[in-house]
Design an enzyme around this catalytic site. Structure first.
Site, PDB file in Angstrom:
ATOM      1  N   SER A  38       1.921   8.527  12.250  1.00  8.28           N
ATOM      2  CA  SER A  38       1.471   7.371  13.014  1.00  8.28           C
ATOM      3  C   SER A  38       1.041   7.794  14.420  1.00  8.28           C
ATOM      4  O   SER A  38       0.117   8.574  14.572  1.00  8.28           O
ATOM      5  CB  SER A  38       2.575   6.311  13.022  1.00  8.28           C
ATOM      6  OG  SER A  38       2.074   5.048  13.383  1.00  8.28           O
ATOM      7  N   ASP A 183       1.058   3.229   6.716  1.00  8.65           N
ATOM      8  CA  ASP A 183       1.704   4.051   7.743  1.00  8.65           C
ATOM      9  C   ASP A 183       2.719   5.028   7.149  1.00  8.65           C
ATOM     10  O   ASP A 183       3.582   4.647   6.362  1.00  8.65           O
ATOM     11  CB  ASP A 183       2.409   3.105   8.722  1.00  8.65           C
ATOM     12  CG  ASP A 183       2.776   3.766  10.029  1.00  8.65           C
ATOM     13  OD1 ASP A 183       3.522   4.760   9.989  1.00  8.65           O
ATOM     14  OD2 ASP A 183       2.328   3.287  11.080  1.00  8.65           O
TER      15      ASP A 183
END
Length: 292
Positions: A38, A183
């Site tokens: 991320s 993610d």
């Protein structure tokens, strides 16, 4: 000194990495291989592309973060439409503006695909929800019948940064249909293990940069309602795998940057808060290097 680096996820709190990187550069500590999830994936990619700490700070300082929030196009500008979009498109924002920004910035250094970087120098984490597995990019792309070398790094970043429900997930097209990818923090928010799995062995020190206190210094989560329960559930799911690994490994190689009091999705961050995050990264790294 040459080291390998691993950067945790943390959304907007990743501004703290700027201060940490500045201190490491000042102490002549440089990265050979980098990995991240991320926000950590973004920072790792910029380092792998050859950006200095000050270049990254300038780039982020010039960025209007809210410009990355591109809501899905709709025929009706009604408030409840965003919730319909969330239901049908699985995200409040498209994520296309985010990917475009990654592409433009990496292009400054003539970096477009993983083939433009030394092999093995960059590894990013994403989560394949369709098949219930973690993806290490670019390593695992061949398992999907995708040429890893020619895969766009901007696209890989879009996958690693796809906060569930916030950004629309990436639909990775494969021979058998498609995989829904979000993610990487869903399955590994701090992949400190990633270079230990390298068959070539540990060639140099690995420094981890984690956007939190050490586990033993963190207060228990307060759960009084359904929203608290969801937040605690997601946080536990996100960190459980990595925390178990960290508990078996000496923490002397991890820079803990305590920024839990800030929101990962606070995209309207003001300049004062940005500087606080950057300064927190600096101070944490200076303290770490005194003992390392």
């Amino acid at each position: 000194m040459i080291v390998d680096g691993v950067f945790s996820g943390g959304g907007i709190k990743g501004f703290a990495f700027v201060g940490a990187y500045q201190v490491l550069e000042d102490r002549d500590i440089h990265f050979n291989r980098v990995a991240g999830t991320s926000a950590g994936a973004i920072f790792a990619s910029f380092i792998a592309a050859g950006f200095t700490a000050n270049e990254i700070e300038k780039m982020l300082d010039e960025l209007d973060v809210t410009s990355l929030l591109d809501p899905p196009r709709t025929l009706f500008a009604l408030p409840f439409m965003k919730w319909l979009n969330l239901y049908f498109r699985m995200g409040l924002y498209q994520g296309k503006a985010l990917e475009k920004w990654f592409y433009k910035k990496l292009a400054i250094k003539d970096i477009y695909t993983f083939a433009d970087l030394p092999r093995g120098s960059l590894k990013l984490i994403a989560s394949d929800l369709t098949n219930g597995r973690m993806i290490v990019l670019p390593d695992d792309l061949n398992n999907y019948g995708i040429d890893a070398e020619s895969f766009s790094i901007a696209r890989a970043l879009r996958m690693s940064c796809g906060i569930p429900f916030f950004f629309e997930p990436v639909k990775l097209k494969i021979a058998k249909g498609k995989s829904i990818v979000v993610d990487g923090g869903v399955l590994s928010n701090f992949p400190i293990w990633i270079f230990d799995d390298d068959n070539s062995g540990k060639k140099r020190p690995v420094i981890g940069l984690k956007l939190s206190h050490p586990r033993e210094d963190m207060a228990p989560q307060k759960i009084d309602n359904g929203l608290n329960l969801f937040e605690a559930l997601f946080t536990t799911m996100k960190d459980a795998h990595d925390e178990r690994y960290i508990s078996r490994r000496h923490e002397k190689d991890i820079i803990f940057i305590p920024v839990e009091n800030y929101s990962a999705t606070q995209f309207d961050l003001d300049e004062e808060t940005k500087e606080i995050l950057i300064e927190t990264g600096r101070k944490s790294t200076i303290q770490f290097l005194k003992m390392w």
